[in-house]
Design a protein around this motif. Structure first.
Motif, PDB file in Angstrom:
ATOM      1  N   UNK A  59       0.839  -1.202   0.000  1.00 24.84           N
ATOM      2  CA  UNK A  59       0.000   0.000   0.000  1.00 24.84           C
ATOM      3  C   UNK A  59       0.877   1.256   0.000  1.00 24.84           C
ATOM      4  N   UNK A  62       2.336   1.846  -3.369  1.00 25.12           N
ATOM      5  CA  UNK A  62       1.367   2.456  -4.275  1.00 25.12           C
ATOM      6  C   UNK A  62       1.212   3.941  -3.981  1.00 25.12           C
TER       7      UNK A  62
ATOM      8  N   UNK B  89      -6.838  -3.489  -4.227  1.00 20.78           N
ATOM      9  CA  UNK B  89      -7.013  -2.815  -2.932  1.00 20.78           C
ATOM     10  C   UNK B  89      -6.067  -1.626  -2.685  1.00 20.78           C
ATOM     11  N   UNK B  90      -4.750  -1.763  -2.935  1.00 22.69           N
ATOM     12  CA  UNK B  90      -3.872  -0.612  -2.657  1.00 22.69           C
ATOM     13  C   UNK B  90      -4.218   0.593  -3.531  1.00 22.69           C
ATOM     14  N   UNK B  91      -4.688   0.306  -4.744  1.00 20.53           N
ATOM     15  CA  UNK B  91      -5.052   1.398  -5.650  1.00 20.53           C
ATOM     16  C   UNK B  91      -6.281   2.123  -5.107  1.00 20.53           C
ATOM     17  N   UNK B  93      -7.271   2.320  -1.971  1.00 21.66           N
ATOM     18  CA  UNK B  93      -6.892   3.081  -0.775  1.00 21.66           C
ATOM     19  C   UNK B  93      -6.205   4.385  -1.185  1.00 21.66           C
TER      20      UNK B  93
ATOM     21  N   UNK C 204     -10.306  -4.561   2.443  1.00 17.56           N
ATOM     22  CA  UNK C 204     -10.236  -4.570   0.978  1.00 17.56           C
ATOM     23  C   UNK C 204      -9.597  -5.857   0.466  1.00 17.56           C
ATOM     24  N   UNK C 243     -13.770  -0.643  -5.110  1.00 14.82           N
ATOM     25  CA  UNK C 243     -13.482  -2.052  -5.401  1.00 14.82           C
ATOM     26  C   UNK C 243     -14.668  -2.724  -6.093  1.00 14.82           C
TER      27      UNK C 243
END
Lengths: 159, 136, 300
Positions: A59, A62, B89-91, B93, C204, C243
């Motif tokens: 995370x 990113x 998911x990281x995108x 967030x 997520x 998502x």
């Protein structure tokens, strides 16, 4: 100064065998020159590789790559290109990644306004600077009207 | 089935739905060319749905986000519904932390659910495409 | 004057240093034995460290002390700068810290070593002047070791605390499967930025792994909600939507509803339900949604 250096050596050596063990594993400072649109991809690749070298989770990787993309695009669009410098700072034994993006463009006349969401003078959503600031732990804009803009943004690896 | 477009991004047609995907290495020029191609195809093929798979995108910055929103808006004007599927998911967030909401863009967990939302159910698929276990 | 005095001190120090080193060289095993026995006698160790481990530490450390004394390093910096000795001391303290030994046990270990060394020197000479300068030297050497040992011990404990708080964070934010395609996150206790970020990441990832289409965040167990927390909740809901799943917040208790209203936070675009069971029944309706379910048995 000496005091500080000693402190960081102490805490580092406590975790690794040699005082300079993990510093050697980190690459040195990297520079990416940004002149064409394709260089935006080069910036992303270089920053992604740097986040891996520092040991960020997926995370945080990113976040940092996205921030770099925003900043590089800003420099490309508003500054006519620029230079990105990637550094590996260390604070109290915590590793980090510092991006410095410098352009020779017209500069920003109102930095506070530029950091507000929705502010844009070019392509994009106007999330560039403000958005990148939210993705990084430390963020600093130095600008002189007519004398270019330098953005310094750092993110630390969570302990 | 159409071949690759000039941007190198394939746009496939399945009934009245176009299926395409964004690649990680898409630069700005290619993104704009892709938007252009896709809107041309929506109009020419008179489709009512578009599925854009973004599961390969490792980052979405404000430029790519704007591209997705513009695509959705243009498709709506041409009478087609766009579903963006497979955001990592990281995108997701990072996007909310950037402060981007992808206003008006419909999302789906993956291509399969995106197609279902566009009215393509598994029962309509040819047998070799159905992989759900028969429970009885 | 300062130079002459400094020279005199260092020359007599060099003599004492050689004497201590020589005395130790002949008695390495003896000293290590004595040190282990002293530590066991003190009985300050809680038992996490076995006698064979003690013996191994002692052998390494005493050997390192001798090579440290032989080096050219100033006596009060030998412990911190001599690579081998430094490693022996930090390893010992790290092991104590990780083994859950008390700071007292760790400090006493170094003090016991002082005693063992003094005894060894006493056996090698009877001259009181020589003994005195040897004792001074041992003190300075081991004070350095003691300081390093304490620093390392604290660092080791801090590392454990950091790891535990990370683990606690993981444990305190479970994502559970409540129904086919429905996930739940029961939040209990105070929410802060770090915790909401862990919740968001875990949720997520679980949505992707389990192909869930609805996520329920239950905040019945959350005592208060401030602006920052409300914003984090909004972010989480938005990320879930990006998502491609729906998000329901349940268990907003009246005082929290009041706070949210007073803070002027707009939660109107967010699906909320009074209780977790209300949210679950809504979620089941949502998953049944527009999809026909051919393999669902006819209930009525």
């Amino acid at each position: 100064m000496t005091q500080l250096a000693n402190t960081s050596t102490t805490s580092r050596a406590a975790r690794t065998d040699t005082p300079d063990g993990d510093a050697a594993a980190e690459p040195g400072t990297t520079r990416v020159v940004l002149t064409t649109e394709e260089d935006l991809l080069t910036v992303r690749h270089a920053v992604r590789a740097a986040t891996l070298a520092v040991g960020f989770g997926i995370v945080d990787q990113t976040r940092v790559v996205t921030a770099a993309s925003e900043l590089a695009r800003n420099a490309y669009i508003h500054g006519g290109g620029g230079v990105l410098t990637i550094e590996y700072p260390r604070r109290h034994g915590v590793r980090g990644l510092r991006l410095t993006i410098r352009d020779e463009g017209p500069g920003i006349t109102d930095v506070d306004a530029a950091l507000v969401d929705g502010f844009t003078t070019g392509a994009g959503l106007g999330h560039g600077l403000g958005g990148a600031r939210r993705l990084m732990d430390e963020f600093e804009v130095r600008t002189v009207p007519g004398g270019g803009t330098t953005v310094v943004a750092t993110r630390w690896v969570p302990r | 089935m159409s071949g690759p477009t000039s941007t190198g991004v394939p746009i496939l047609r399945l009934g009245d739905v176009l299926i395409t995907g964004l690649l990680n290495e898409l630069d700005d020029k290619a993104a704009l060319a892709f938007t252009h191609e896709l809107t041309e195809r929506i109009s020419a093929d008179r489709v009512r749905g578009v599925l854009i798979d973004i599961s390969r995108l490792e980052i979405i910055d404000s430029f790519v986000a704007r591209t997705l929103m513009e695509l959705t808006m243009m498709a709506k004007l041409l009478g087609a519904r766009v579903i963006v599927a497979g955001m990592r998911p990281p995108v997701a967030i990072t996007l909310v932390e950037l402060g981007i909401e992808l206003v008006g863009v419909e999302t789906a967990l993956n291509a399969e659910q995106g197609m279902a939302a566009l009215g393509w159910h598994q029962s309509q698929q040819p047998p070799e495409g159905a992989h759900r276990d028969s429970t009885r | 004057m300062g130079v002459v005095k400094g020279f005199l001190v260092s020359s007599s120090e060099a003599v004492a240093r050689k004497r201590v080193a020589d005395a130790m060289r002949g008695r390495v095993e003896e000293i290590a034995d004595r040190w282990v026995r002293l530590q066991v006698q003190q009985a300050a160790l809680s038992g996490g460290t076995s006698e064979s481990e003690l013996r191994e530490e002692a052998d390494t450390l005493v050997a390192a002390l001798v090579t440290g004394l032989d080096s050219a390093l100033p006596i009060d910096r030998v412990a911190s700068s001599h690579t081998e000795l430094r490693r022996a001391v930090t390893d010992l303290s790290m092991n104590r810290a990780r083994g859950g030994e008390s700071p007292t046990a760790t400090a006493l270990a170094v003090l016991a070593l002082k005693e063992a060394l003094l005894e060894a020197v006493q056996e090698s000479t009877q001259d009181s002047g020589e003994l005195f300068s040897a004792a001074l030297l041992i003190n300075r050497l081991l004070d350095g070791a003691g300081a390093l040992s304490f620093d390392t011990y604290v660092e080791g404990r801090e590392e454990i605390i950091r790891r535990q708080s990370r683990q606690l964070l993981e444990v305190s934010t479970p994502v559970v499967r409540l129904w086919r395609q429905v996930l739940g996150v029961p939040l209990i206790g105070t929410l802060d930025t770090a915790r909401t970020q862990v919740v968001m990441e875990n949720l997520l990832q679980a949505i992707q792994d389990q192909e869930a289409t609805v996520a329920i965040i239950d905040i019945t167990g959350v005592p208060t909600v401030d602006t920052a927390v409300a914003q984090h909740l909004m972010q989480t809901v938005n990320a879930v939507r990006l998502m491609g799943a729906d998000c329901i917040i349940s268990g907003i208790r009246p005082p929290i509803a009041q706070t949210i209203a007073q803070l002027g936070i707009d939660l109107s675009t967010i699906m909320t339900r009074a209780t977790l069971s209300d949210a679950l029944s809504e979620a089941i309706k949502l998953t049944a949604g527009p999809l026909p379910t051919p393999d669902a048995p006819a209930v009525r």
